[in-house]
Design an enzyme around this catalytic site. Sequence first.
Site, PDB file in Angstrom:
ATOM      1  N   ILE A  70       1.476 -26.003  16.108  1.00  0.00           N
ATOM      2  CA  ILE A  70       0.256 -25.243  16.412  1.00  0.00           C
ATOM      3  C   ILE A  70       0.608 -23.828  16.893  1.00  0.00           C
ATOM      4  O   ILE A  70      -0.159 -22.884  16.715  1.00  0.00           O
ATOM      5  CB  ILE A  70      -0.604 -26.003  17.447  1.00  0.00           C
ATOM      6  N   ARG A 115      14.009 -22.296   2.316  1.00  0.00           N
ATOM      7  CA  ARG A 115      15.402 -22.125   2.728  1.00  0.00           C
ATOM      8  C   ARG A 115      16.281 -22.495   1.544  1.00  0.00           C
ATOM      9  O   ARG A 115      15.996 -23.455   0.824  1.00  0.00           O
ATOM     10  CB  ARG A 115      15.721 -22.970   3.957  1.00  0.00           C
ATOM     11  N   ARG A 174       0.846  -1.209   0.000  1.00  0.00           N
ATOM     12  CA  ARG A 174       0.000   0.000   0.000  1.00  0.00           C
ATOM     13  C   ARG A 174       0.880   1.257   0.000  1.00  0.00           C
ATOM     14  O   ARG A 174       0.653   2.187  -0.756  1.00  0.00           O
ATOM     15  CB  ARG A 174      -0.912   0.029   1.234  1.00  0.00           C
ATOM     16  N   SER A 193      18.209 -14.678   6.998  1.00  0.00           N
ATOM     17  CA  SER A 193      17.656 -13.909   5.883  1.00  0.00           C
ATOM     18  C   SER A 193      18.278 -12.507   5.834  1.00  0.00           C
ATOM     19  O   SER A 193      18.540 -11.959   4.765  1.00  0.00           O
ATOM     20  CB  SER A 193      16.136 -13.788   6.025  1.00  0.00           C
ATOM     21  N   ASP A 199       9.992 -16.374  17.213  1.00  0.00           N
ATOM     22  CA  ASP A 199      10.908 -16.618  18.333  1.00  0.00           C
ATOM     23  C   ASP A 199      11.287 -15.373  19.141  1.00  0.00           C
ATOM     24  O   ASP A 199      11.793 -15.490  20.250  1.00  0.00           O
ATOM     25  CB  ASP A 199      12.201 -17.278  17.824  1.00  0.00           C
ATOM     26  N   ASP A 245      17.624 -13.825  11.284  1.00  0.00           N
ATOM     27  CA  ASP A 245      19.039 -13.464  11.137  1.00  0.00           C
ATOM     28  C   ASP A 245      19.670 -13.951   9.835  1.00  0.00           C
ATOM     29  O   ASP A 245      20.424 -13.225   9.189  1.00  0.00           O
ATOM     30  CB  ASP A 245      19.847 -14.107  12.277  1.00  0.00           C
TER      31      ASP A 245
HETATM   32  P1  ADP Z   1      16.100 -17.176   9.364  1.00  0.00           P
HETATM   33  O1  ADP Z   1      16.067 -16.095   8.355  1.00  0.00           O
HETATM   34  O2  ADP Z   1      14.758 -17.413  10.002  1.00  0.00           O
HETATM   35  O3  ADP Z   1      17.224 -16.998  10.370  1.00  0.00           O
HETATM   36  P2  ADP Z   1      17.683 -19.230   8.020  1.00  0.00           P
HETATM   37  O4  ADP Z   1      18.857 -19.093   8.929  1.00  0.00           O
HETATM   38  O5  ADP Z   1      17.277 -20.589   7.589  1.00  0.00           O
HETATM   39  O6  ADP Z   1      16.353 -18.565   8.604  1.00  0.00           O
HETATM   40  O7  ADP Z   1      18.021 -18.354   6.713  1.00  0.00           O
HETATM   41  C1  ADP Z   1      17.071 -18.207   5.695  1.00  0.00           C
HETATM   42  C2  ADP Z   1      17.785 -18.142   4.372  1.00  0.00           C
HETATM   43  O8  ADP Z   1      18.630 -16.981   4.341  1.00  0.00           O
HETATM   44  C3  ADP Z   1      18.720 -19.286   4.077  1.00  0.00           C
HETATM   45  O9  ADP Z   1      18.049 -20.432   3.575  1.00  0.00           O
HETATM   46  C4  ADP Z   1      19.614 -18.680   3.012  1.00  0.00           C
HETATM   47  O10 ADP Z   1      18.923 -18.658   1.758  1.00  0.00           O
HETATM   48  C5  ADP Z   1      19.748 -17.241   3.490  1.00  0.00           C
HETATM   49  N1  ADP Z   1      21.001 -17.069   4.246  1.00  0.00           N
HETATM   50  C6  ADP Z   1      21.285 -17.517   5.489  1.00  0.00           C
HETATM   51  N2  ADP Z   1      22.540 -17.205   5.844  1.00  0.00           N
HETATM   52  C7  ADP Z   1      23.085 -16.540   4.795  1.00  0.00           C
HETATM   53  C8  ADP Z   1      24.379 -15.966   4.532  1.00  0.00           C
HETATM   54  N3  ADP Z   1      25.356 -16.007   5.426  1.00  0.00           N
HETATM   55  N4  ADP Z   1      24.569 -15.377   3.336  1.00  0.00           N
HETATM   56  C9  ADP Z   1      23.585 -15.323   2.401  1.00  0.00           C
HETATM   57  N5  ADP Z   1      22.354 -15.857   2.590  1.00  0.00           N
HETATM   58  C10 ADP Z   1      22.112 -16.455   3.759  1.00  0.00           C
END
Ligand code: ADP
Length: 319
Positions: A251, A73, A26, A106, A128, A104
């Site tokens: 859930i 992921r 939006r 992402s 979380d 983190d």
């Molecule tokens: P969250 O975002 O909940 O912490 P993840 O740690 O599984 O979940 O990260 C999500 C996605 O972010 C990963 O599957 C990957 O595609 C990307 N990602 C994670 N760490 C890195 C990194 N160091 N560099 C680039 N992309 C990353």
Amino acid sequence: MIKKIGILTSGGDAPGMNAALVGAIRTGYKLGKEMYVVYDGYKGLIENNFTKVDEHFAEDKMAHGGTLIKTARLPEFKEEKVRQLAVENLKKEGIEALIVIGGDGSYMGAKRLTEMGINCVGLPGTIDNDIASSDFTIGFDTSLNNICDAIDKISETMASHNRCCVIEVMGNHCPDLTLYAGIACNADYIITCDRPLDEKDLIKTLKEKKAAKQDHVIVLVAEKQLDINELVKTIAKETGWDTRADVLGYIQRGGTPSAMERVNAIRMGAYAVELLDRGIGGVCVGLVDNKLHYYDIIESFDLERNKHEDLYRTFDLIK
Ligand code: ADP
């Protein structure tokens, strides 16, 4: 001035993500942008799975949990050549900026993309509450309500049978869901990373409650702390409580986002677009003392988690 902005959700889904989409989309159209959604997180970037949406996208899904644009992921996104493909695909479509809703991991992907020429803003999307740069993450409030609803129901059956229930609560390594639920549901004992198991104290507490003729007891354990089935055996043996284990599971992650969740998510989504419009990228958005802030993503990783000493004190005071 950027014209086209993409949005994706990545990592674990969280209720409120759809509301964040609405806030961003939006606002984007208000500011004269064209808005795109990317399906399946970073995977959609390398598979060219993104599409332009109109200003009403996701409005009818605001009351739904999960993420309308899916999440995935993609560990390979840590490799520069994989990210390069993502950058090329975005540039072909003229998309110069991206909003990444996730945790983190992402955020790290968002930072790397910013370094490669795509300005990114991260929004904290996870039940979380484990992102130090925001008091509350998108999904936390709804998940907490789900957990409290489940504990209330479990308590009814435990009271009817004079039982003890050891309940495992989500949160990854973060204690917040367990701590807040412990207060909201008047749990008898909580075990988190800040309050690791003190077996002697737990047994003493549960024995006292039995002696005081309390009709049931609830012990909450944050996930990744210990094996609750083992703890159940110990409690049953040492205290005489007829004891059960319950892992709440997925859930906790579903359901209608609470009103506060939606408000916070919409605010964060709108703010992300405003930041990108100002040319700001490589940052993540946080809600601190009910005000919107932004932090450099790398610096945000160094911020210390709120240890919530005041909330632990509240828990102790009502025990
Ligand atoms: P969250 O975002 O909940 O912490 P993840 O740690 O599984 O979940 O990260 C999500 C996605 O972010 C990963 O599957 C990957 O595609 C990307 N990602 C994670 N760490 C890195 C990194 N160091 N560099 C680039 N992309 C990353």
